[in-house]
Write an enzyme that holds these catalytic residues in place. Structure first.
Site, short mmCIF file in Angstrom:
data_model
loop_
_atom_site.label_atom_id
_atom_site.label_comp_id
_atom_site.label_asym_id
_atom_site.label_seq_id
_atom_site.Cartn_x
_atom_site.Cartn_y
_atom_site.Cartn_z
N LYS A 183 0.86 -1.19 0.00
CA LYS A 183 0.00 0.00 0.00
C LYS A 183 0.89 1.23 0.00
CE LYS A 183 -1.54 2.61 3.06
NZ LYS A 183 -1.25 3.89 2.37
N GLU A 258 10.65 1.54 10.03
CA GLU A 258 11.59 2.65 9.81
C GLU A 258 10.80 3.91 10.15
OE1 GLU A 258 12.96 5.66 8.57
OE2 GLU A 258 13.10 4.99 6.48
N CYS A 292 13.82 11.39 6.40
CA CYS A 292 14.01 10.90 7.78
C CYS A 292 15.44 11.07 8.27
CB CYS A 292 13.65 9.43 7.87
SG CYS A 292 11.96 9.12 7.47
N GLU A 393 10.76 16.37 14.87
CA GLU A 393 11.15 16.35 13.46
C GLU A 393 10.35 17.44 12.71
OE1 GLU A 393 10.22 12.57 11.64
OE2 GLU A 393 12.09 12.60 10.51
C1 SIN Z 1 13.60 8.25 4.33
O1 SIN Z 1 13.46 9.44 4.47
O2 SIN Z 1 12.90 7.44 4.95
C2 SIN Z 1 14.59 7.64 3.36
C3 SIN Z 1 15.71 8.49 3.06
C4 SIN Z 1 16.74 7.83 2.22
O3 SIN Z 1 16.57 6.70 1.76
O4 SIN Z 1 17.77 8.44 2.01
#
Ligand code: SIN
Length: 488
Positions: A183, A258, A292, A393
């Protein structure tokens, strides 16, 4: 996010879900996919729910036996063919990606190549899955250790990397004989469907890859209450990660999570400032800071603080903000109004607590006709731990800088948050570099480098940043079961 549903959208622009190699509708509303830079409708996808989720698992279950029995070479060839097809269709895929997600076209092209690299890498890793043959305590026994696929695995992917997060999860899973249900994020399902269509074209058997679109809650719940789904790999917020952990309790579904991060950068007095500035620039402002692993807080030794800040200020001021399809743009829009609201709140809070805005700090309107979703890349001097930007964040183009005096202080600041995804340090001293890498409580550390996510490396976090690893041989192991066979 605000979901916009439509019963009768433009029929030419509907992208249907893909289950068992067939385009399928959900028989109800359609989800509007919008260009975050203009608010124009880019397309519509079915607003599926539990029924579609179950049908996808039915297809993946039926496909599992033959897919698992196929040779690793057969699977590897298909993965490589898909990678090749993605390269060949880079322009179309990147265009779709920019339209639905907003990142500049050049970045979207790089993301397609990055996404394809997981397919190539996993194709090779899948060929090397091996077991062990061991002696046992009793001399008449031997132990055989087998590594086998899990079965049907589910992936729930985020909007910030609409292509790469799909292949980072699916490629290792498929390479070792699992079948998949996916998804994609509500904001960016079109790239996912385009990749799945390419998978059909290059010859993936029906049912090996199934993509459903729609209600994330209903689909996720359906998969976690279905004992046939043996694993769920999720990228998204810590909040949703927690919910999935609770739901996964029913069948003890394996999880890879993650989740969010809040990456610190430590710049020591012996760092090469040119390298540090260039590296932080590329990692921080790609995808408008919606990554992230992008640096959010930079701790700079007091003796080089002003030199670092003034270089960063000039570099940031040169960035061009605009629609991702406009020429020369470095920073696109934020994904939605909630993202803009969060960035604005963080900036207001930082100012109120005494931060100095060295550049940026406001929303911009790059040209007429664009939505109010563009934020000037921002450098905050005088970041303190109380500020929201230093704790939460921001997921936007805002970077805060704080001075430090001792290594111990810098490490304590870097480790102070409950997140542990990525951290970076810049120093020319080998002993210090290794000491700091060991002390940083993060799953990923970049030393004099911020390009840390590649097909070969292990990507994942500690603490509230999640469980498990993606990429490299570790990403493959996540999709294998170990079976111990004792032979008398
Ligand atoms: C992410 O922001 O989850 C992935 C970033 C990346 O793969 O560099």
């Amino acid at each position: 996010m605000t979901v916009t549903l439509d019963r009768t959208p433009n029929p030419d622009r509907i992208a249907l879900a893909l289950v068992n190699g067939v385009r399928v509708d959900a028989g109800g509303d359609y989800l509007r996919v919008s260009d975050p830079g203009t608010d124009e409708a880019v397309g519509w996808v079915p607003w599926g729910g539990a029924d579609q989720a179950r049908a996808a698992v039915d297809a993946a279950s039926a496909a599992f036996g033959p897919w698992r029995a196929a040779t690793p070479d057969f699977r590897a060839n298909l993965l490589r063919r898909l990678a090749l097809a993605m390269h060949e269709h880079t322009e179309t895929l990147a265009h779709t990606l920019t339209r639905e997600q907003g990142k500049p076209l050049t970045e979207a092209r790089s993301e397609i190549a990055y996404a394809a690299s997981f397919l190539d890498w996993s194709a090779e890793e899948g060929r090397r899955v091996a077991g062990e043959y061991m002696t046992a305590a009793a001399s008449h026994r031997r132990i055989l250790v087998m590594r086998q696929p899990l079965g049907v695995v589910a992936a729930i992917t985020p909007w910030n990397f609409p292509a790469a997060m799909i292949t980072r999860k699916l490629a290792p899973a498929l390479a070792v004989g699992n079948t998949a249900v996916l998804k994609p994020a509500e904001q960016s399902p079109l790239t996912a469907l385009a990749i799945a269509e390419l998978a059909c074209v290059v010859g993936f058997p029906p049912g090996v890859i199934n993509v459903v679109t729609g209600d994330p809650d209903a689909i996720g719940q359906s998969w976690l209450s279905d004992a046939r789904v043996r694993k769920l790999s999720f990228t998204g917020s810590t909040e949703v990660g927690r919910l999935l952990v609770q739901r996964a309790a029913t069948h003890l579904t394996r999880l890879s999570l993650e989740l969010g991060g809040h990456a610190p950068v430590v710049v020591f007095d012996d760092a090469d400032l040119e390298v540090a500035v260039a590296s932080v620039m590329s990692a921080k402002f790609r995808n408008a800071g919606q990554t992230c692993v992008c640096p959010n807080r930079v701790y700079v030794h007091r003796s080089v603080h002003e030199a670092f800040v003034s270089r960063m200020q000039s570099a940031i001021a040169r960035l061009v903000v605009g629609h991702g399809l406009d020429a020369g743009v470095n920073v696109g829009p934020l994904i939605d109004d909630d993202a803009i609201a969060k960035v604005t709140e963080h900036l207001d809070d930082a100012r109120a607590r005494g931060a100095v805005v060295r550049t940026g700090g406001h929303l911009v309107q790059p040209r007429p006709g664009l939505a109010r979703r563009f934020c000037a890349p921002t450098l905050l001097e005088g970041l303190t731990s109380e500020m929201r930007a230093a704790r939460e964040e921001t997921f936007g183009p805002v970077l805060g800088v704080q001075a430090f005096d001792t290594e111990a202080e810098a490490i304590a600041l870097a480790n102070a948050l409950p997140y542990g995804l990525a951290a970076y340090a810049f120093t020319r001293g080998l002993d210090r570099a290794l000491r700091v890498a060991e002390a940083l409580d993060f799953g990923i550390v970049g030393l004099n480098e911020t390009t840390v996510s590649t097909a070969q490396s292990a990507f994942g976090g500690t603490k509230l940043s999640g469980w498990g690893r993606e990429g490299g041989k570790w990403g493959v192991e996540e999709f294998l079961e170990i079976k111990s066979v004792t032979i008398g």
